[in-house]
Design a protein around this motif. Sequence first.
Motif, PDB file in Angstrom:
ATOM      1  N   VAL A 207     -11.236  -6.131  -6.392  1.00  0.00           N
ATOM      2  CA  VAL A 207     -10.305  -7.255  -6.227  1.00  0.00           C
ATOM      3  C   VAL A 207     -10.787  -8.531  -6.897  1.00  0.00           C
ATOM      4  O   VAL A 207      -9.984  -9.282  -7.471  1.00  0.00           O
ATOM      5  N   VAL A 208     -12.084  -8.825  -6.836  1.00  0.00           N
ATOM      6  CA  VAL A 208     -12.596 -10.139  -7.229  1.00  0.00           C
ATOM      7  C   VAL A 208     -12.948 -10.147  -8.718  1.00  0.00           C
ATOM      8  O   VAL A 208     -13.756  -9.324  -9.168  1.00  0.00           O
ATOM      9  N   PRO A 209     -12.369 -11.058  -9.501  1.00  0.00           N
ATOM     10  CA  PRO A 209     -12.706 -11.136 -10.929  1.00  0.00           C
ATOM     11  C   PRO A 209     -14.111 -11.676 -11.163  1.00  0.00           C
ATOM     12  O   PRO A 209     -14.705 -12.324 -10.293  1.00  0.00           O
ATOM     13  N   GLU A 352      -2.241  -8.708   1.133  1.00  0.00           N
ATOM     14  CA  GLU A 352      -1.186  -7.705   1.351  1.00  0.00           C
ATOM     15  C   GLU A 352      -0.088  -7.719   0.280  1.00  0.00           C
ATOM     16  O   GLU A 352       0.287  -6.645  -0.225  1.00  0.00           O
ATOM     17  N   PRO A 353       0.443  -8.888  -0.136  1.00  0.00           N
ATOM     18  CA  PRO A 353       1.511  -8.852  -1.143  1.00  0.00           C
ATOM     19  C   PRO A 353       1.073  -8.225  -2.465  1.00  0.00           C
ATOM     20  O   PRO A 353       1.883  -7.587  -3.147  1.00  0.00           O
ATOM     21  N   GLU A 354      -0.175  -8.378  -2.838  1.00  0.00           N
ATOM     22  CA  GLU A 354      -0.669  -7.866  -4.121  1.00  0.00           C
ATOM     23  C   GLU A 354      -1.105  -6.417  -4.032  1.00  0.00           C
ATOM     24  O   GLU A 354      -0.904  -5.631  -4.964  1.00  0.00           O
ATOM     25  N   TYR A 355      -1.706  -6.015  -2.905  1.00  0.00           N
ATOM     26  CA  TYR A 355      -2.335  -4.691  -2.814  1.00  0.00           C
ATOM     27  C   TYR A 355      -1.706  -3.786  -1.763  1.00  0.00           C
ATOM     28  O   TYR A 355      -2.154  -2.650  -1.578  1.00  0.00           O
ATOM     29  N   GLY A 356      -0.705  -4.271  -1.035  1.00  0.00           N
ATOM     30  CA  GLY A 356       0.032  -3.408  -0.126  1.00  0.00           C
ATOM     31  C   GLY A 356      -0.513  -3.408   1.287  1.00  0.00           C
ATOM     32  O   GLY A 356      -1.575  -3.969   1.584  1.00  0.00           O
ATOM     33  N   PRO A 357       0.207  -2.724   2.194  1.00  0.00           N
ATOM     34  CA  PRO A 357      -0.185  -2.713   3.615  1.00  0.00           C
ATOM     35  C   PRO A 357      -1.523  -2.023   3.863  1.00  0.00           C
ATOM     36  O   PRO A 357      -2.202  -2.322   4.845  1.00  0.00           O
ATOM     37  N   GLY A 358      -1.905  -1.076   2.979  1.00  0.00           N
ATOM     38  CA  GLY A 358      -3.201  -0.426   3.162  1.00  0.00           C
ATOM     39  C   GLY A 358      -4.344  -1.418   3.108  1.00  0.00           C
ATOM     40  O   GLY A 358      -5.278  -1.354   3.920  1.00  0.00           O
ATOM     41  N   MET A 359      -4.276  -2.360   2.165  1.00  0.00           N
ATOM     42  CA  MET A 359      -5.315  -3.391   2.067  1.00  0.00           C
ATOM     43  C   MET A 359      -5.256  -4.317   3.274  1.00  0.00           C
ATOM     44  O   MET A 359      -6.293  -4.750   3.789  1.00  0.00           O
ATOM     45  N   PHE A 360      -4.047  -4.631   3.751  1.00  0.00           N
ATOM     46  CA  PHE A 360      -3.891  -5.474   4.936  1.00  0.00           C
ATOM     47  C   PHE A 360      -4.633  -4.869   6.121  1.00  0.00           C
ATOM     48  O   PHE A 360      -5.433  -5.542   6.788  1.00  0.00           O
TER      49      PHE A 360
END
Length: 498
Positions: A207-209, A352-360
Amino acid sequence: MTEVQRTYSLGVSRPELAVADLPTPEEVFGVRRIRAKELVMFAIGPSLIALGVSIGSGEWLLGPQAVGQFGFVGIGWVITVSAVLQTFYNVECARYIVATGETDTVGWGRVPPGKLFWVPVSLFIVVFAFIAGGWAASAGQGLYALVNGHVADAAEMQQTRWYAIGLLVVVFIIAATANRVSRALELSNWVMVGAILGILIVVDLIVVPGNIWWEGIRGLVTPAAPPAGISATQLGALAGFTAMASGLNWYLMSHYRDKGYGMGHRAGYIAGMRGSQSELLTVGVTFPDDERNAGLWRRWYRLLLLDMWGVFFVGAMLGMLLPTVLMAQAVALSGEQPTTANVPTFVATALEPEYGPGMFYLMLLIGVLVLFSTQLGIFEALVRVVTDGAPAVSPRLRALIEHDPRRFYYPFMIALLIVISIIIHLAVPVALVQFSANMSNLGALIYPFLLMYLNSKLPRVARPRPWHYVVLVLNFLFFGFFFVNFVADFVGDPLITF
């Protein structure tokens, strides 16, 4: 002819220490030889309990909140200095325990004016600092969101408190069903700390650049003025709860006794309700000043250094870097900043908006593990310090519990659970954590000097070197400043503004 029992005089108002040979690490851990495998399986342990507390209120709440609002530079160096000073301080706190088998809670009673002053005062300070329960309330917030699929709004905050109380009950169950309480905490933290660091490393790499990674690492090693807008009270809270609890770290060091490090092996441990409770000494034991015991002391001291610097320090630095760079990316993605009210669940909501509910759900799970490991260590330690300290100054209480610490430990744990369950209704969780962190800095005005007194009177080979005293004074200056500023800010104006 009757053999005279040797004793060792240390300090005032407490009985003299008995004298016996140090055990070997092989004897304590039941192995033929201490190699890498045996180090991991048997010798490492107290640092994991401390690390479970460390990767919590500072690393998951206060550090990410500060970085999310103000960036890395000017804040990161506070994290690094705090972690270095606290790790060194932890070693000095543990030095006394390994050399005498007495916990620091009991040892303070040997410092003038004696046990009737320092033991009650110390118990009051540490309980007052942590009884606010911000760590429990924050864990309840995270668990509520994980179970219900959304962050609690204002109308649902009461339900999060019920979750927090439920987690306190889980801590009681873990302690009650163990054979040896410290070992149960070690194993729990092996699982939780391993999962936390492992998952955070993978998620951060995804996730982190790179530029945020660089800013995070640069911030940790760049001396710079704090950013405009941050208060010294916020920095004091961050300093106090980076790594662990600054001047009050001694409240977690008694696990070295229960692990059997050095003379802790002669002193005993607190058993679970289904374990067999051997005698837990209320007066410690130290070792004779001879060549054999000097060699054994050096072996135990090397194990202590490995446990603290190789596990605790490295883990604490990773535990602060990984959540803070993730928070910085969450702020960049969401365009918002964390607040004291939403920081326990901010990252999960932002990703969550970028990676979906799984990441949430994954981030909520990590948050719950982080905060529950803190809850586990702090709640148990509050019970432990009073269980160690109260019988040591009260012969009547020792007689009442018939020298079985469990007769005090478990009833007091239930009473404390009830009190904390009431207190967590009084403020938002992160505000409670900030209060506890600044109260922890109060300890830095007191206990470095008590440690200097105690450790200077140990058998010669166990005494600190002169430069160790200098570093303890640095603890006093660094963390003590933040506490004085906290008081000044509370009653009027802070000592310094940025």
